[in-house]
Design a protein around this motif. Structure first.
Motif, PDB file in Angstrom:
ATOM      1  N   THR A 204       0.962  -1.104   0.032  1.00  0.00           N
ATOM      2  CA  THR A 204       0.122  -0.083   0.027  1.00  0.00           C
ATOM      3  C   THR A 204       1.077   1.542   0.222  1.00  0.00           C
ATOM      4  O   THR A 204       2.072   1.212   0.179  1.00  0.00           O
ATOM      5  CB  THR A 204      -0.645  -0.101   1.443  1.00  0.00           C
ATOM      6  N   HIS A 205       0.261   2.449  -0.682  1.00  0.00           N
ATOM      7  CA  HIS A 205       0.816   3.907  -0.134  1.00  0.00           C
ATOM      8  C   HIS A 205      -0.172   4.653   0.955  1.00  0.00           C
ATOM      9  O   HIS A 205       0.042   5.745   1.171  1.00  0.00           O
ATOM     10  CB  HIS A 205       0.867   4.550  -2.152  1.00  0.00           C
ATOM     11  N   ASP A 206      -0.851   3.912   1.099  1.00  0.00           N
ATOM     12  CA  ASP A 206      -1.821   4.613   2.089  1.00  0.00           C
ATOM     13  C   ASP A 206      -1.597   4.572   2.902  1.00  0.00           C
ATOM     14  O   ASP A 206      -1.840   4.153   4.193  1.00  0.00           O
ATOM     15  CB  ASP A 206      -3.852   3.556   1.508  1.00  0.00           C
ATOM     16  N   LEU A 207      -1.503   6.282   3.376  1.00  0.00           N
ATOM     17  CA  LEU A 207      -0.694   6.240   5.169  1.00  0.00           C
ATOM     18  C   LEU A 207      -2.700   6.079   5.779  1.00  0.00           C
ATOM     19  O   LEU A 207      -2.081   5.660   6.936  1.00  0.00           O
ATOM     20  CB  LEU A 207      -0.386   7.635   5.086  1.00  0.00           C
ATOM     21  N   ASP A 208      -3.798   6.399   5.694  1.00  0.00           N
ATOM     22  CA  ASP A 208      -4.366   6.111   6.210  1.00  0.00           C
ATOM     23  C   ASP A 208      -4.290   4.428   6.912  1.00  0.00           C
ATOM     24  O   ASP A 208      -4.898   4.400   7.870  1.00  0.00           O
ATOM     25  CB  ASP A 208      -6.348   6.906   5.602  1.00  0.00           C
ATOM     26  N   SER A 209      -4.391   3.300   5.851  1.00  0.00           N
ATOM     27  CA  SER A 209      -4.620   2.469   5.578  1.00  0.00           C
ATOM     28  C   SER A 209      -3.768   1.363   7.029  1.00  0.00           C
ATOM     29  O   SER A 209      -3.534   0.868   7.820  1.00  0.00           O
ATOM     30  CB  SER A 209      -4.107   1.391   4.434  1.00  0.00           C
ATOM     31  N   LEU A 210      -2.186   2.177   6.836  1.00  0.00           N
ATOM     32  CA  LEU A 210      -1.380   2.129   7.286  1.00  0.00           C
ATOM     33  C   LEU A 210      -1.745   2.313   8.850  1.00  0.00           C
ATOM     34  O   LEU A 210      -0.942   1.670  10.057  1.00  0.00           O
ATOM     35  CB  LEU A 210       0.396   3.442   7.054  1.00  0.00           C
ATOM     36  N   HIS A 211      -2.089   3.635   9.476  1.00  0.00           N
ATOM     37  CA  HIS A 211      -2.683   3.145  10.834  1.00  0.00           C
ATOM     38  C   HIS A 211      -3.220   2.889  11.626  1.00  0.00           C
ATOM     39  O   HIS A 211      -3.483   2.641  12.890  1.00  0.00           O
ATOM     40  CB  HIS A 211      -2.805   5.556  10.501  1.00  0.00           C
ATOM     41  N   THR A 212      -4.392   2.782  10.680  1.00  0.00           N
ATOM     42  CA  THR A 212      -6.146   2.073  10.778  1.00  0.00           C
ATOM     43  C   THR A 212      -6.349   1.016  10.993  1.00  0.00           C
ATOM     44  O   THR A 212      -6.354  -0.577  11.806  1.00  0.00           O
ATOM     45  CB  THR A 212      -6.871   2.473   9.938  1.00  0.00           C
ATOM     46  N   ALA A 213      -4.882  -0.128   9.498  1.00  0.00           N
ATOM     47  CA  ALA A 213      -5.724  -1.437   9.684  1.00  0.00           C
ATOM     48  C   ALA A 213      -3.997  -2.427   9.480  1.00  0.00           C
ATOM     49  O   ALA A 213      -4.571  -3.044  10.387  1.00  0.00           O
ATOM     50  CB  ALA A 213      -6.087  -1.273   8.149  1.00  0.00           C
ATOM     51  N   CYS A 214      -2.362  -1.346   9.659  1.00  0.00           N
ATOM     52  CA  CYS A 214      -1.233  -2.570  10.299  1.00  0.00           C
ATOM     53  C   CYS A 214      -0.890  -2.360  11.270  1.00  0.00           C
ATOM     54  O   CYS A 214      -1.299  -1.227  12.213  1.00  0.00           O
ATOM     55  CB  CYS A 214      -0.938  -1.698   9.369  1.00  0.00           C
ATOM     56  N   ASP A 215      -0.961  -3.995  11.986  1.00  0.00           N
ATOM     57  CA  ASP A 215      -0.197  -3.931  13.194  1.00  0.00           C
ATOM     58  C   ASP A 215       1.242  -3.712  13.197  1.00  0.00           C
ATOM     59  O   ASP A 215       2.204  -2.857  13.707  1.00  0.00           O
ATOM     60  CB  ASP A 215      -0.177  -5.375  13.556  1.00  0.00           C
ATOM     61  N   ARG A 216       1.904  -3.244  11.970  1.00  0.00           N
ATOM     62  CA  ARG A 216       3.645  -3.536  11.760  1.00  0.00           C
ATOM     63  C   ARG A 216       3.736  -3.427   9.675  1.00  0.00           C
ATOM     64  O   ARG A 216       3.000  -3.450   9.098  1.00  0.00           O
ATOM     65  CB  ARG A 216       4.334  -4.164  11.822  1.00  0.00           C
ATOM     66  N   ILE A 217       4.520  -2.743  10.109  1.00  0.00           N
ATOM     67  CA  ILE A 217       4.815  -2.028   8.662  1.00  0.00           C
ATOM     68  C   ILE A 217       6.440  -2.402   8.504  1.00  0.00           C
ATOM     69  O   ILE A 217       7.262  -2.078   9.182  1.00  0.00           O
ATOM     70  CB  ILE A 217       5.012  -0.271   8.602  1.00  0.00           C
ATOM     71  N   ALA A 218       6.904  -2.534   6.606  1.00  0.00           N
ATOM     72  CA  ALA A 218       8.156  -2.318   6.083  1.00  0.00           C
ATOM     73  C   ALA A 218       8.210  -1.533   5.171  1.00  0.00           C
ATOM     74  O   ALA A 218       7.106  -2.027   4.480  1.00  0.00           O
ATOM     75  CB  ALA A 218       8.369  -4.225   5.704  1.00  0.00           C
ATOM     76  N   VAL A 219       9.234  -1.177   5.545  1.00  0.00           N
ATOM     77  CA  VAL A 219       9.693  -0.101   3.549  1.00  0.00           C
ATOM     78  C   VAL A 219      10.404  -0.735   3.143  1.00  0.00           C
ATOM     79  O   VAL A 219      11.760  -0.440   3.747  1.00  0.00           O
ATOM     80  CB  VAL A 219      10.603   1.112   5.178  1.00  0.00           C
ATOM     81  N   LEU A 220      10.200  -0.796   1.740  1.00  0.00           N
ATOM     82  CA  LEU A 220      11.065  -0.786   0.686  1.00  0.00           C
ATOM     83  C   LEU A 220      12.452   0.545   0.106  1.00  0.00           C
ATOM     84  O   LEU A 220      11.469   1.201   0.082  1.00  0.00           O
ATOM     85  CB  LEU A 220      11.055  -1.306  -0.207  1.00  0.00           C
ATOM     86  N   GLY A 221      13.189   0.251   0.253  1.00  0.00           N
ATOM     87  CA  GLY A 221      14.046   1.490   0.013  1.00  0.00           C
ATOM     88  C   GLY A 221      15.259   0.739  -0.788  1.00  0.00           C
ATOM     89  O   GLY A 221      15.598  -0.141  -0.412  1.00  0.00           O
ATOM     90  N   ASP A 222      15.550   0.812  -2.349  1.00  0.00           N
ATOM     91  CA  ASP A 222      17.043   0.903  -2.345  1.00  0.00           C
ATOM     92  C   ASP A 222      16.816  -0.854  -2.723  1.00  0.00           C
ATOM     93  O   ASP A 222      17.679  -1.299  -2.913  1.00  0.00           O
ATOM     94  CB  ASP A 222      17.930   1.653  -1.737  1.00  0.00           C
ATOM     95  N   GLY A 223      15.944  -1.541  -2.891  1.00  0.00           N
ATOM     96  CA  GLY A 223      15.943  -3.349  -2.949  1.00  0.00           C
ATOM     97  C   GLY A 223      15.792  -3.573  -1.885  1.00  0.00           C
ATOM     98  O   GLY A 223      15.852  -4.975  -1.474  1.00  0.00           O
ATOM     99  N   LYS A 224      15.799  -2.920  -0.955  1.00  0.00           N
ATOM    100  CA  LYS A 224      16.103  -3.976   0.335  1.00  0.00           C
ATOM    101  C   LYS A 224      15.168  -3.395   1.172  1.00  0.00           C
ATOM    102  O   LYS A 224      14.201  -2.226   1.341  1.00  0.00           O
ATOM    103  CB  LYS A 224      17.363  -3.701   1.268  1.00  0.00           C
TER     104      LYS A 224
END
Length: 262
Positions: A204-224
């Motif tokens: 997702t790219h939806d900040l609302d979803s991250l705040h309201t639905a997700c328990d944890r977040i993983a961030v991808l950058g530069d292939g890692k």
């Protein structure tokens, strides 16, 4: 930090994916914990959907290992692989419904692939899954072209749930929905996760979803994976992209709306 193996539904280790000379994923590591909703975010074009497609076998990897339900997918034979696939459901971007099939036929498609059931049972499954995603039985006879964007996403989710999976992949599930529709969909996913005990991998790219639905977040950058943790840990990070994403103007607006601040 990696979780205990017994707690990880998905374990990705040193996965590298290239398209020609372009390296999209570079020795990436990621764990998805049993029973969580993991939000997977990163810049546009970073390879978020590529990782999903690599895990489910639609995109080949150059190297690395992927385990789902403790099964090494490279080492698995056809029967073992099929048994794993039977335990997951997938909602692709934009729903990816078959335009020439009715809603009922779309939902029944994966069931027909794996099980031999009577038409009566297939129809009962269809009505049950439509009810789970908040749609009326009469929707079953419609074609995708007759549905709104929000209804398409719900039908696609019903299809993803058709085989009663333990793991669900959601690729940009709220993309293209208005804020109210997106919020309703987030709440639906959260409710289903709790009631069915699902593990959810949500690109997702939806900040609302991250705040309201997700328990944890993983961030991808530069292939890692450059960060993984709770929303509080994301906000505390000093990484430039994370600070821009989670503290920018759009992020402040989302936080304000979620806390009642205007």
């Amino acid at each position: 930090m990696a979780v205990e193996q017994a707690d990880a539904i998905i374990r990705v280790r040193d996965v590298t994916v290239r398209f020609g000379a372009t390296e999209v994923l570079d020795k990436l590591d990621l764990d998805v914990k049993r029973g969580e909703i993991l939000g997977f975010v990163g810049p546009s074009g970073a390879g978020k959907s590529v990782l999903t497609r690599t895990i489910i076998g639609l995109v080949p990897k150059v190297s690395g290992q992927i385990e789902v339900f403790g099964v090494d997918l490279d080492a698995a034979n056809a029967k073992e692989r099929r048994a794993v696939e039977r335990r997951w459901g997938i909602l692709f971007q934009q729903g990816a419904l078959f335009s020439s099939l009715t809603v009922a036929q779309n939902i029944q498609f994966p069931v027909r692939e794996y099980l031999k059931l009577s038409q009566r049972l297939l129809d009962e499954i269809t009505i049950a899954k439509l009810g789970m995603v908040g749609l009326a039985p009469e929707v079953a006879d419609r074609f995708p072209s007759e549905l709104s964007g929000g209804m398409i996403k719900r039908v696609a989710l019903a299809r993803a749930l058709a085989l009663d999976p333990e793991l669900v992949f959601l690729d940009e599930p709220t993309s293209g929905l208005d804020p109210i529709g997106a919020g309703d969909f987030d709440e639906l996913v959260r409710t289903l996760q709790r009631t069915l005990g699902l593990t959810v991998f949500m690109v997702t790219h939806d900040l609302d979803s991250l705040h309201t639905a997700c328990d944890r977040i993983a961030v991808l950058g530069d292939g890692k994976i450059i960060a993984a943790g709770t929303m509080a840990e994301m906000k505390a990070s000093q990484h430039p992209w994370l600070r821009s994403y989670f503290h920018g103007k759009r992020a402040r607006a989302v936080v304000g709306s979620n806390t009642g601040v205007v």
